[in-house]
Design a protein around this motif. Sequence first.
Motif, PDB file in Angstrom:
ATOM      1  N   ASP A 117       0.830  -1.215   0.000  1.00 24.56           N
ATOM      2  CA  ASP A 117       0.000   0.000   0.000  1.00 24.56           C
ATOM      3  C   ASP A 117       0.867   1.270   0.000  1.00 24.56           C
ATOM      4  O   ASP A 117       0.341   2.367   0.168  1.00 24.56           O
ATOM      5  CB  ASP A 117      -0.981  -0.002   1.176  1.00 24.56           C
ATOM      6  N   ARG A 118       2.162   1.104  -0.215  1.00 27.38           N
ATOM      7  CA  ARG A 118       3.099   2.236  -0.331  1.00 27.38           C
ATOM      8  C   ARG A 118       3.219   3.058   0.941  1.00 27.38           C
ATOM      9  O   ARG A 118       3.864   4.099   0.960  1.00 27.38           O
ATOM     10  CB  ARG A 118       2.713   3.150  -1.503  1.00 27.38           C
ATOM     11  N   SER A 119       2.587   2.625   2.033  1.00 28.88           N
ATOM     12  CA  SER A 119       2.687   3.397   3.266  1.00 28.88           C
ATOM     13  C   SER A 119       4.122   3.364   3.809  1.00 28.88           C
ATOM     14  O   SER A 119       4.471   4.164   4.677  1.00 28.88           O
ATOM     15  CB  SER A 119       1.715   2.874   4.321  1.00 28.88           C
ATOM     16  N   LEU A 121       6.514   4.529   2.414  1.00 29.15           N
ATOM     17  CA  LEU A 121       7.059   5.866   2.141  1.00 29.15           C
ATOM     18  C   LEU A 121       6.736   6.823   3.282  1.00 29.15           C
ATOM     19  O   LEU A 121       7.515   7.720   3.600  1.00 29.15           O
ATOM     20  CB  LEU A 121       6.507   6.416   0.825  1.00 29.15           C
ATOM     21  N   PHE A 122       5.575   6.631   3.890  1.00 30.36           N
ATOM     22  CA  PHE A 122       5.237   7.456   5.056  1.00 30.36           C
ATOM     23  C   PHE A 122       6.086   7.047   6.257  1.00 30.36           C
ATOM     24  O   PHE A 122       6.688   7.895   6.919  1.00 30.36           O
ATOM     25  CB  PHE A 122       3.751   7.316   5.387  1.00 30.36           C
ATOM     26  N   TRP A 123       6.176   5.748   6.532  1.00 27.14           N
ATOM     27  CA  TRP A 123       6.958   5.299   7.696  1.00 27.14           C
ATOM     28  C   TRP A 123       8.413   5.716   7.551  1.00 27.14           C
ATOM     29  O   TRP A 123       9.067   6.087   8.515  1.00 27.14           O
ATOM     30  CB  TRP A 123       6.856   3.777   7.871  1.00 27.14           C
ATOM     31  N   LYS A 124       8.935   5.626   6.298  1.00 25.93           N
ATOM     32  CA  LYS A 124      10.342   5.965   6.107  1.00 25.93           C
ATOM     33  C   LYS A 124      10.571   7.470   6.105  1.00 25.93           C
ATOM     34  O   LYS A 124      11.718   7.913   6.060  1.00 25.93           O
ATOM     35  CB  LYS A 124      10.854   5.355   4.793  1.00 25.93           C
ATOM     36  N   SER A 125       9.497   8.264   6.095  1.00 26.13           N
ATOM     37  CA  SER A 125       9.689   9.708   6.170  1.00 26.13           C
ATOM     38  C   SER A 125       9.785  10.165   7.622  1.00 26.13           C
ATOM     39  O   SER A 125       9.898  11.352   7.893  1.00 26.13           O
ATOM     40  CB  SER A 125       8.542  10.433   5.461  1.00 26.13           C
ATOM     41  N   LEU A 126       9.750   9.223   8.549  1.00 30.29           N
ATOM     42  CA  LEU A 126       9.850   9.575   9.971  1.00 30.29           C
ATOM     43  C   LEU A 126      11.182   9.085  10.517  1.00 30.29           C
ATOM     44  O   LEU A 126      11.768   8.133   9.996  1.00 30.29           O
ATOM     45  CB  LEU A 126       8.692   8.929  10.736  1.00 30.29           C
ATOM     46  N   PRO A 127      11.677   9.739  11.557  1.00 30.49           N
ATOM     47  CA  PRO A 127      13.012   9.375  12.058  1.00 30.49           C
ATOM     48  C   PRO A 127      13.006   8.084  12.871  1.00 30.49           C
ATOM     49  O   PRO A 127      13.280   8.082  14.066  1.00 30.49           O
ATOM     50  CB  PRO A 127      13.403  10.591  12.915  1.00 30.49           C
ATOM     51  N   VAL A 128      12.649   6.992  12.225  1.00 27.69           N
ATOM     52  CA  VAL A 128      12.676   5.679  12.862  1.00 27.69           C
ATOM     53  C   VAL A 128      13.554   4.781  11.996  1.00 27.69           C
ATOM     54  O   VAL A 128      13.316   4.674  10.795  1.00 27.69           O
ATOM     55  CB  VAL A 128      11.262   5.074  12.968  1.00 27.69           C
ATOM     56  N   SER A 129      14.576   4.168  12.600  1.00 21.91           N
ATOM     57  CA  SER A 129      15.501   3.375  11.786  1.00 21.91           C
ATOM     58  C   SER A 129      14.843   2.065  11.380  1.00 21.91           C
ATOM     59  O   SER A 129      13.878   1.610  11.982  1.00 21.91           O
ATOM     60  CB  SER A 129      16.784   3.104  12.559  1.00 21.91           C
ATOM     61  N   ASP A 130      15.401   1.443  10.335  1.00 20.74           N
ATOM     62  CA  ASP A 130      14.867   0.170   9.869  1.00 20.74           C
ATOM     63  C   ASP A 130      15.080  -0.915  10.911  1.00 20.74           C
ATOM     64  O   ASP A 130      14.267  -1.825  11.035  1.00 20.74           O
ATOM     65  CB  ASP A 130      15.544  -0.204   8.544  1.00 20.74           C
ATOM     66  N   PRO A 309      12.152   1.070  -1.763  1.00 21.73           N
ATOM     67  CA  PRO A 309      10.943   0.748  -1.007  1.00 21.73           C
ATOM     68  C   PRO A 309       9.742   0.309  -1.841  1.00 21.73           C
ATOM     69  O   PRO A 309       8.970  -0.509  -1.388  1.00 21.73           O
ATOM     70  CB  PRO A 309      10.625   2.040  -0.248  1.00 21.73           C
TER      71      PRO A 309
ATOM     72  N   ARG B  70      19.725   7.985   6.956  1.00 30.37           N
ATOM     73  CA  ARG B  70      18.339   8.340   6.704  1.00 30.37           C
ATOM     74  C   ARG B  70      17.560   8.656   7.975  1.00 30.37           C
ATOM     75  O   ARG B  70      16.907   9.693   8.081  1.00 30.37           O
ATOM     76  CB  ARG B  70      17.597   7.236   5.948  1.00 30.37           C
ATOM     77  N   ASP B  71      17.615   7.760   8.965  1.00 37.36           N
ATOM     78  CA  ASP B  71      16.735   7.962  10.116  1.00 37.36           C
ATOM     79  C   ASP B  71      17.097   9.226  10.890  1.00 37.36           C
ATOM     80  O   ASP B  71      16.222   9.933  11.377  1.00 37.36           O
ATOM     81  CB  ASP B  71      16.693   6.734  11.023  1.00 37.36           C
ATOM     82  N   MET B  74      15.857  12.288   8.866  1.00 35.76           N
ATOM     83  CA  MET B  74      14.406  12.482   8.821  1.00 35.76           C
ATOM     84  C   MET B  74      13.884  13.310  10.001  1.00 35.76           C
ATOM     85  O   MET B  74      12.717  13.652  10.046  1.00 35.76           O
ATOM     86  CB  MET B  74      13.679  11.132   8.771  1.00 35.76           C
ATOM     87  N   VAL B  85       0.006   7.522   0.369  1.00 40.97           N
ATOM     88  CA  VAL B  85       0.942   6.827   1.248  1.00 40.97           C
ATOM     89  C   VAL B  85       0.581   6.767   2.729  1.00 40.97           C
ATOM     90  O   VAL B  85       1.213   6.029   3.468  1.00 40.97           O
ATOM     91  CB  VAL B  85       2.384   7.349   1.108  1.00 40.97           C
TER      92      VAL B  85
END
Lengths: 310, 290
Positions: A117-119, A121-130, A309, B70-71, B74, B85
């Motif tokens: 659902d391409r979300s 891109l939203f999660w990765k736009s926040l400062p949370v590491s993988d 992504p 990246r993180d 952001m 999205v």
Amino acid sequence: MNAQSSTVPEFGADAPASAPAATAPTRPLYWSIRREFWESRSIFIAPLAVAALVLLALLVSAVRLPQGVRLLEALDPARRDAIIAGAFGMAAFPITITTFLVAVFYCLGALHNERRDRSILFWKSLPVSDLVTVVSKASIPLVIIPIVTVVIIIATRLIMLLMGTAVVAANGLSLAPLWDHPPLLQLSLVPLYGVAVQTLWYAPIYGWLMLVSGWARRAPFLWAVIPPLALCLFEKIAFHTSYLTSMLENRLTGSDAAAFVDGGPNAVIYKLAQLDPAKFVATPGLWIGLAIAAVLFAAAVWLRRYRDPV
Amino acid sequence: MACIEARGLRKAYGTTMALDGVDLTVEEGRILGLIGPNGAGKSTALNAILGLTAYQGELKVLGRDPWTERDRLMRDVCFIADVAVLPRWIRVSQALDYVAGVHPRFDRTKAEGFLAKTSIRRSSRVRELSKGMVTQLHLALVMAIDARLLVLDEPTLGLDILFRKQFYDSLLNDYFDRSRTIIVTTHQVEEIQHILTDVAFIDRGRIVLDCSMEDFERRYLEVMVSPEHAAAARALGPIQERQVFGRPIMLFDSVQRDRLVPLGEVHTPSIADLFVAVMGEGAKSQGAAQ
């Protein structure tokens, strides 16, 4: 350029950067786990629904309970304990099966749905590491679902015990068969140990499912299931052996045999003495499985980190 | 320090070069429009800036390497891809909770304030909102973050004109304050021309034009030439000529305004017209500029 900009204080170019950004490093993890709760409510709803169904069925069957207790009184104590433990175990079985299926489907969707659902891109736009994201998702089958399972099993068993006690007492029968061996400790320790053992044993399965979930472009279920089965079939046809099949079988059903005295896939655990943590910890399969799980989860982190992504 | 510094940025998908040596510098406090036909490399360039895709060449965003940091980056960068999205299952209140939970620079009161101006209910799920409302929600979340760079990739795709106008108006009035930088790509170039401070054209993975709007206005002039002056005008070497209602309209690059005034009506061209002129007929047939 705009009317309001003159009223907005002019920041120096690096002013926002020097603003304090102090957050505990666990905060993103905490909120990421809560996010998983919001998204996957089946983690709680499915086992609760099954537990409610089991209790309802038992309530209906309670009309036959007094007769059953009279029969039990005639048996020797060891048989009796086994039958009672079997009844309680039967209540736990559908709950553990349900939570295992919930965990399987959770893992298959964990890193797949956000890409579909391409979300992501939203999660990765926040400062949370993988790493934090994958750890939060891995903690659902490895920590959260086991806790939920144990709590629901214990609660179900307590309600069963109270229901049984009420019915038996109301019919003026002896409470001895139910209460001869204080069942409370057993009712809570056996599921606690059993679920912990099963979770550790299944860790590589969850790791595999999550890796496939992060890798497959579509149909993660098929990608997770068909290649291992195909390899088993290949081995069978090419070499007339079935090492792989028995390995997979052992992974799916072998945890009880490794962790309990006289524990097989269909064995009834009715004594605390059957719990054998020493034997379990000494099982090489446990540690091999955990090592494989670690590699699989690390690969899932790597995939989410380095793959385009969408 | 520039907000974005790219030198020789390259990215290949198989044999296709999505980015073929992009050089781009964006100073802080600018609003850059990145304009290009479909498949020109806009999204790839933005993904590289956001640390979503690997690349060759040099790239620094706010002094950091986006691919390896990246993180961390952001915290200072916000991103709206397009309306699709935000996860469809999330409730408005949960989205607020989550961003407040993970983002150290998120001001929840501010976001609630923006939402109060809309008809979005806290208990709604994203899937229950209209496309326009989802964009409003995303914009409310993003505008409440004290970020230094905002990246907008086709943010108003599929929205009607009212929502599009509202989107850019709130961006300008409630967000942009000259210490922030905004990069925006869109096919509706004419709608954002007045808000841009810089414009860059990208085609086949290369930057083909990069200038500030001041330079743009100084450099490019469009003349609706009176028919009797057509030959004289052509002698000045227009980069493009087209006919509207039978009158030639010519686009000039770096020709003195006072030499053009006698030839007809002089005005600043639209970015879209210049885009067509610069990209040539090839761009027009790809249907990118409007």
